[in-house]
Design an enzyme around this catalytic site. Structure first.
Site, mmCIF file in Angstrom:
data_model
loop_
_atom_site.group_PDB
_atom_site.id
_atom_site.type_symbol
_atom_site.label_atom_id
_atom_site.label_comp_id
_atom_site.label_asym_id
_atom_site.label_seq_id
_atom_site.Cartn_x
_atom_site.Cartn_y
_atom_site.Cartn_z
ATOM 1 N N SER A 101 0.837 -1.206 0.000
ATOM 2 C CA SER A 101 0.000 0.000 0.000
ATOM 3 C C SER A 101 0.869 1.252 0.000
ATOM 4 C CB SER A 101 -0.921 -0.006 1.214
ATOM 5 O OG SER A 101 -1.623 -1.217 1.289
HETATM 6 C C1 LIG Z 1 -3.532 -4.217 -0.218
HETATM 7 S S1 LIG Z 1 -2.947 -5.809 0.031
HETATM 8 C C2 LIG Z 1 -2.301 -5.725 1.674
HETATM 9 C C3 LIG Z 1 -1.069 -4.896 1.855
HETATM 10 C C4 LIG Z 1 -0.221 -5.391 2.977
HETATM 11 N N1 LIG Z 1 -0.795 -5.208 4.272
HETATM 12 C C5 LIG Z 1 1.200 -4.886 2.910
HETATM 13 O O1 LIG Z 1 1.739 -4.425 3.899
HETATM 14 O O2 LIG Z 1 1.812 -5.059 1.862
HETATM 15 C C6 LIG Z 1 -4.427 -6.744 0.317
HETATM 16 C C7 LIG Z 1 -4.163 -8.205 0.608
HETATM 17 O O3 LIG Z 1 -5.355 -8.775 1.142
HETATM 18 C C8 LIG Z 1 -5.391 -10.121 0.722
HETATM 19 N N2 LIG Z 1 -6.747 -10.644 0.885
HETATM 20 C C9 LIG Z 1 -7.827 -10.483 0.066
HETATM 21 N N3 LIG Z 1 -8.885 -11.144 0.570
HETATM 22 C C10 LIG Z 1 -8.486 -11.723 1.720
HETATM 23 C C11 LIG Z 1 -9.123 -12.534 2.681
HETATM 24 N N4 LIG Z 1 -10.418 -12.891 2.564
HETATM 25 N N5 LIG Z 1 -8.401 -12.959 3.744
HETATM 26 C C12 LIG Z 1 -7.089 -12.622 3.883
HETATM 27 N N6 LIG Z 1 -6.427 -11.870 2.991
HETATM 28 C C13 LIG Z 1 -7.113 -11.411 1.929
HETATM 29 C C14 LIG Z 1 -4.925 -10.045 -0.718
HETATM 30 O O4 LIG Z 1 -4.506 -11.318 -1.194
HETATM 31 C C15 LIG Z 1 -3.793 -9.023 -0.613
HETATM 32 O O5 LIG Z 1 -2.567 -9.648 -0.429
#
Ligand SMILES: C[S@@+](CC[C@H](N)C(=O)[O-])C[C@H]1O[C@@H](n2cnc3c(N)ncnc32)[C@H](O)[C@@H]1O
Length: 397
Positions: A101
């Protein structure tokens, strides 16, 4: 590579300083940002995302090491996966599904999380692992659990965290379930956009604890960051802080194909009327109009197909029935043509919401808030948790 990587540490100084000056970072988090540079968590191929144009540009560490380094420290989101991992190659895929992000968003969310020594944190959406690494550096790895749904993303994050010398628990699972084994938590931080707050997050948060999540309705893609405090009675309530933009939790993305059956022929037997509203009244990607309209017109999705500066067609679809509405705006013509079909008069609801918003002085998102009941049902409010929005929100988990 370890945390003491001199090159990364020096390069990380400048972003930390500018975020500190901008007020996004507190001094305590600034030290953490310097110690845990984003570059340690990035893959060799990433896509730098321009928020203004919506374009994603590939940057390869091997082909363009300096460009890669610049991207790593720029205040932009970096896409690290497309189409849930199904996409390969250098060109962008269809849907960005994992990312590091934007640093200013990460910093401001950590500030709003209000942690202190000993706080136990559950993160939903590990992604690159950078955010989990920052929190682990501040609170100790044993106080941090992060849940990620994608197995390949989990492996990359675990590897990066290990190389950085940090040890939060990274769990492969569906974040909707939280992680009961590590509960209760003092804080839940969600780094994907949600359309419904799962009741398990409430159950796993200590009374007085905070859930910080990008929340929105299906009316638009917009999210606003909500800061919910969990009460003794199991309800969680709190204000929206500001607009943010996140990729959505996997099972909470809107499937647009579901609307194909809504309009077998146009206009069919739809009612025709007119409106003096303009396309600009519907709002754009950045302001809060769309978000607030979504609060006032529940269970409705909308899309605008623009054909000119003030011309185009806006479509509105009910999520619970086949009702739909379409409004055609034409350049230089004050009246737009409205078609509405089904039991719900969606355009009338949108127009009523826009009028209400205007009459109340066009309030920003920070004057609205959300209460989530123990069963997960959501109740948006205006200015005071006791003041429900006057639009008959029909909660749905
Ligand atoms: C914007 S990214 C997160 C950024 C992260 N916190 C970082 O520091 O890089 C969103 C993440 O949420 C994950 N995601 C989507 N749906 C999810 C779910 N139901 N449970 C867990 N993770 C999920 C995606 O695979 C993705 O890796």
């Amino acid at each position: 590579m370890t945390l003491s990587s001199e090159r990364d540490g020096r390069a990380g100084d400048e972003p930390a300083r500018s975020l500190l000056e901008a007020g996004a970072l507190t001094p305590a988090w600034a030290d953490v940002f310097r110690a845990v540079p984003r570059s340690l968590f990035l893959p060799d191929l990433l896509w730098s995302h321009d928020m203004a144009t919506g374009r994603s540009v590939p940057v390869s560490r091997n082909g363009d090491p300096e460009g890669w380094e610049r991207a790593a420290y720029a205040n932009v989101p970096l896409v690290t996966q497309w189409d849930d991992g199904a996409h390969t190659g250098t060109n962008p895929g269809n849907v960005p599904t994992s990312s590091a992000s934007m640093p200013s968003v990460v910093a401001a969310m950590l500030r709003d999380l209000e942690v202190s020594d000993g706080t136990r944190v559950l993160e939903i959406g590990t992604g690159t692992g950078w955010n989990a690494g920052l929190i682990a550096r501040r609170l100790g790895g044993s106080n941090v659990v992060s849940v990620e749904i994608d197995p390949a993303v989990v492996e990359q994050a675990r590897g990066a965290l290990k190389r950085a010398g940090l040890s939060p628990e990274v769990v492969h699972g569906d974040g909707r379930d939280g992680w009961p084994d590590g509960a209760p938590y003092d804080r839940v931080i969600v780094t994907a956009g949600v359309r419904a707050v799962p009741k398990r997050w409430l159950e796993q948060t200590r009374p007085g604890g905070i859930i910080l999540a990008p929340w929105g309705t299906h009316y638009s893609d917009q999210d606003a960051l909500v800061r919910l405090t969990v009460g003794d009675d199991g309800h969680a309530t709190g204000p929206f802080l500001r607009m943010v933009e996140f990729m959505k939790l996997r099972d909470q993305r809107l499937d647009w194909n579901r609307f194909r059956a809504h309009v077998p022929e146009f206009p069919g037997d739809a009612d025709e009327s007119s409106t003096q509203a303009t396309m600009a009244d519907l709002g754009d990607r950045y302001g809060s109009v769309r978000f607030v309209t979504g609060l006032c017109v529940p269970h409705c999705a909308h899309v605008v197909n623009r054909t000119g500066k003030d011309a185009g067609k806006a479509w509105f679809f009910d999520l619970l029935s086949r009702s739909w509405a379409a409004v055609e705006f034409r350049d230089g013509e004050p009246d737009a043509t409205v078609h509405q079909c089904g039991t719900r008069r969606l355009w009338d609801e949108v127009e009523r919401a826009l009028t209400w918003w205007t009459e109340h002085g066009r309030p920003g998102v920070d004057r609205f808030g959300l209460t989530v009941a123990p069963d997960g049902s959501a109740h948006p409010w205006f200015e005071d948790p006791a003041k429900a929005l006057p639009f008959g929100w029909r909660p749905r988990t």
